[in-house]
Every structure is written in structure tokens, then in C-alpha cells.
Design a protein around this motif. Sequence first.
Motif, PDB file in Angstrom:
ATOM      1  N   GLU A  93       0.829  -1.204   0.000  1.00 20.12           N
ATOM      2  CA  GLU A  93       0.000   0.000   0.000  1.00 20.12           C
ATOM      3  C   GLU A  93       0.863   1.253   0.000  1.00 20.12           C
ATOM      4  OE1 GLU A  93      -3.797  -1.963   2.387  1.00 20.12           O
ATOM      5  OE2 GLU A  93      -2.208  -0.963   3.514  1.00 20.12           O
ATOM      6  N   ARG A  94       1.906   1.254   0.803  1.00 24.24           N
ATOM      7  CA  ARG A  94       2.783   2.438   0.843  1.00 24.24           C
ATOM      8  C   ARG A  94       3.421   2.694  -0.520  1.00 24.24           C
ATOM      9  NH1 ARG A  94       6.858   4.553   5.474  1.00 24.24           N
ATOM     10  NH2 ARG A  94       7.605   6.353   4.294  1.00 24.24           N
ATOM     11  N   ARG A  95       3.852   1.632  -1.188  1.00 26.08           N
ATOM     12  CA  ARG A  95       4.450   1.788  -2.513  1.00 26.08           C
ATOM     13  C   ARG A  95       3.438   2.379  -3.488  1.00 26.08           C
ATOM     14  NH1 ARG A  95       6.020  -2.011  -7.105  1.00 26.08           N
ATOM     15  NH2 ARG A  95       4.471  -3.386  -6.220  1.00 26.08           N
ATOM     16  N   VAL A  96       2.204   1.879  -3.453  1.00 24.50           N
ATOM     17  CA  VAL A  96       1.143   2.399  -4.316  1.00 24.50           C
ATOM     18  C   VAL A  96       0.868   3.865  -3.984  1.00 24.50           C
ATOM     19  CG1 VAL A  96      -1.322   2.231  -4.908  1.00 24.50           C
ATOM     20  CG2 VAL A  96       0.062   0.147  -4.681  1.00 24.50           C
ATOM     21  N   TYR A  97       0.700   4.175  -2.705  1.00 26.21           N
ATOM     22  CA  TYR A  97       0.359   5.539  -2.292  1.00 26.21           C
ATOM     23  C   TYR A  97       1.462   6.526  -2.656  1.00 26.21           C
ATOM     24  CZ  TYR A  97      -3.156   3.120   0.590  1.00 26.21           C
ATOM     25  OH  TYR A  97      -4.191   2.334   1.030  1.00 26.21           O
ATOM     26  N   GLU A  98       2.710   6.136  -2.423  1.00 23.14           N
ATOM     27  CA  GLU A  98       3.813   7.050  -2.731  1.00 23.14           C
ATOM     28  C   GLU A  98       3.938   7.270  -4.236  1.00 23.14           C
ATOM     29  OE1 GLU A  98       7.220   5.451  -0.636  1.00 23.14           O
ATOM     30  OE2 GLU A  98       6.735   6.652   1.137  1.00 23.14           O
ATOM     31  N   TRP A  99       3.822   6.197  -5.038  1.00 21.63           N
ATOM     32  CA  TRP A  99       3.949   6.365  -6.481  1.00 21.63           C
ATOM     33  C   TRP A  99       2.820   7.260  -7.002  1.00 21.63           C
ATOM     34  CZ3 TRP A  99       1.678   6.264 -11.106  1.00 21.63           C
ATOM     35  CH2 TRP A  99       2.510   6.318 -12.219  1.00 21.63           C
ATOM     36  N   LEU A 100       1.609   6.979  -6.588  1.00 23.35           N
ATOM     37  CA  LEU A 100       0.446   7.757  -7.014  1.00 23.35           C
ATOM     38  C   LEU A 100       0.617   9.229  -6.648  1.00 23.35           C
ATOM     39  CD1 LEU A 100      -2.493   7.984  -8.083  1.00 23.35           C
ATOM     40  CD2 LEU A 100      -3.241   7.336  -5.776  1.00 23.35           C
ATOM     41  N   THR A 101       1.003   9.494  -5.421  1.00 22.50           N
ATOM     42  CA  THR A 101       1.118  10.863  -4.933  1.00 22.50           C
ATOM     43  C   THR A 101       2.222  11.635  -5.651  1.00 22.50           C
ATOM     44  OG1 THR A 101       0.290  10.142  -2.790  1.00 22.50           O
ATOM     45  CG2 THR A 101       1.412  12.260  -2.842  1.00 22.50           C
ATOM     46  N   LYS A 102       3.302  10.972  -5.970  1.00 17.46           N
ATOM     47  CA  LYS A 102       4.421  11.644  -6.643  1.00 17.46           C
ATOM     48  C   LYS A 102       4.223  11.804  -8.145  1.00 17.46           C
ATOM     49  CE  LYS A 102       7.850  10.004  -3.322  1.00 17.46           C
ATOM     50  NZ  LYS A 102       8.972   9.059  -3.102  1.00 17.46           N
ATOM     51  N   ASN A 103       3.412  10.952  -8.754  1.00 19.18           N
ATOM     52  CA  ASN A 103       3.365  10.902 -10.213  1.00 19.18           C
ATOM     53  C   ASN A 103       2.061  11.317 -10.881  1.00 19.18           C
ATOM     54  OD1 ASN A 103       6.073   9.643 -11.019  1.00 19.18           O
ATOM     55  ND2 ASN A 103       5.372   8.380  -9.315  1.00 19.18           N
ATOM     56  N   VAL A 104       0.960  11.277 -10.186  1.00 22.51           N
ATOM     57  CA  VAL A 104      -0.317  11.651 -10.799  1.00 22.51           C
ATOM     58  C   VAL A 104      -0.711  13.000 -10.207  1.00 22.51           C
ATOM     59  CG1 VAL A 104      -2.699  10.992 -11.281  1.00 22.51           C
ATOM     60  CG2 VAL A 104      -0.919   9.237 -11.138  1.00 22.51           C
ATOM     61  N   LYS A 105      -0.444  14.025 -10.968  1.00 25.42           N
ATOM     62  CA  LYS A 105      -0.588  15.402 -10.498  1.00 25.42           C
ATOM     63  C   LYS A 105      -2.017  15.911 -10.617  1.00 25.42           C
ATOM     64  CE  LYS A 105       3.829  15.677  -9.756  1.00 25.42           C
ATOM     65  NZ  LYS A 105       4.289  15.503  -8.414  1.00 25.42           N
ATOM     66  N   ARG A 106      -2.261  16.969  -9.917  1.00 26.95           N
ATOM     67  CA  ARG A 106      -3.534  17.677  -9.940  1.00 26.95           C
ATOM     68  C   ARG A 106      -3.968  17.905 -11.392  1.00 26.95           C
ATOM     69  NH1 ARG A 106      -6.299  20.857  -6.511  1.00 26.95           N
ATOM     70  NH2 ARG A 106      -7.483  22.559  -7.415  1.00 26.95           N
ATOM     71  N   GLY A 107      -5.237  17.641 -11.664  1.00 22.57           N
ATOM     72  CA  GLY A 107      -5.786  17.862 -12.997  1.00 22.57           C
ATOM     73  C   GLY A 107      -5.607  16.689 -13.943  1.00 22.57           C
ATOM     74  N   SER A 108      -5.039  15.583 -13.447  1.00 17.41           N
ATOM     75  CA  SER A 108      -4.882  14.399 -14.289  1.00 17.41           C
ATOM     76  C   SER A 108      -5.388  13.175 -13.538  1.00 17.41           C
ATOM     77  CB  SER A 108      -3.415  14.215 -14.701  1.00 17.41           C
ATOM     78  OG  SER A 108      -2.603  14.047 -13.569  1.00 17.41           O
ATOM     79  N   VAL A 109      -5.587  12.099 -14.299  1.00 14.76           N
ATOM     80  CA  VAL A 109      -6.057  10.843 -13.721  1.00 14.76           C
ATOM     81  C   VAL A 109      -5.225   9.695 -14.291  1.00 14.76           C
ATOM     82  CG1 VAL A 109      -8.434  11.647 -13.363  1.00 14.76           C
ATOM     83  CG2 VAL A 109      -7.829  10.500 -15.503  1.00 14.76           C
ATOM     84  N   ILE A 110      -5.354   8.539 -13.657  1.00 16.75           N
ATOM     85  CA  ILE A 110      -4.749   7.305 -14.138  1.00 16.75           C
ATOM     86  C   ILE A 110      -5.773   6.195 -13.918  1.00 16.75           C
ATOM     87  CG2 ILE A 110      -3.618   6.760 -11.922  1.00 16.75           C
ATOM     88  CD1 ILE A 110      -1.224   5.668 -13.585  1.00 16.75           C
TER      89      ILE A 110
END
Length: 178
Positions: A93-110
Amino acid sequence: MLSVEHFRISGRGVWIAVLWEEKIQGITFSLEGEGLENNLERLTGFLRRRGVGMDLAIETSRYPSVVRDVILGRVENSEVLSMLSFGGVTQFERRVYEWLTKNVKRGSVITYGDLANVLGTSPRAIGGAMKRNPYPIVVPCHRVVARDGIGYYTPRLEEKVFLLGIEGVEVWTSSRRT
């Protein structure tokens, strides 16, 4: 400790509750105060099951304002990562949360599938991690969508639509298919 504050954001009342000790242990929020108590019970139950001890005494802190500033785009999500305790969170979960938070910026989705591909796992595992996210808004689980629609959101889809709308992600807020 527990800090709860009310803010007006985009014409809506937003209640933000943050559990913290030395760092943020968990975040929950509610539009118009609807369901805040249930959301807080869900969060504290989850953290307790994960072995996180907490003091629920009410105390003022800057944390609700930090979360508000993330919603408004005044603070980047990744700037708040160091404030999170990650207590009770698995390594996955931490790996997922950190990657998401660092890489999917405001105004975008994945999509769940694209995030799964990046991290070498399954979309279902990503969905589970998103559902268990104890740091919504800061860890932007609202930015993870289904390939054919907005996807799910805990506790209510209305909150996901609200957050994506504030971020200007109109194509997804008009698609409520789950």
C-alpha cells in the motif's frame, strides 16, 4: 489527537478531520458534514484493526488547513507525504500511495489498470489499496479511475466528483459510470 475544521470550498461546506500524533495517522472528510461521524468511525476502526493506537482527544492543529490547501492546489500532494505516518499501512500500500502521490498530479487521472501495470500488480489489488487509503485527498485516490468511467470511491462517489471537479478534470466528472 483529532482536529476537525469546516471550510467553504467551491460553494460547498467541507468538513475535514485529521487524526495525528507526531504525524498524520489518518484523514477523512465530508461534504456539508454529511456522514463525517460515520467516516471517522470507519477510519478509526480501520486504523485500530491495523494496530495503530490513537488518542481521539480534540486538539487544534494545522493539519486540516494543510489538507484544504491540497484540495485548493496551494500545496502539492507530494509536499505532504513527509507528514504522513504510514502506520498500519502495508509495504505494498505504501508503494502504491507514494507512487500515485508523486506521479499523478492535480488535474490528471490514471486508470486502475495503468497504475497496476506501472507497479507490476493487478487492477483489483490497486482498487483494494485505494479503498483502504487512510489519507484521502493527500494520497489522491480520487485520481484513479476505471477505463470506462469514473470508478468507485469510498465513502461516496459524490466526493470523488467534487474533488475531480475542483481539479478541472471535467471529462471524468461527467461520467458517473462505475
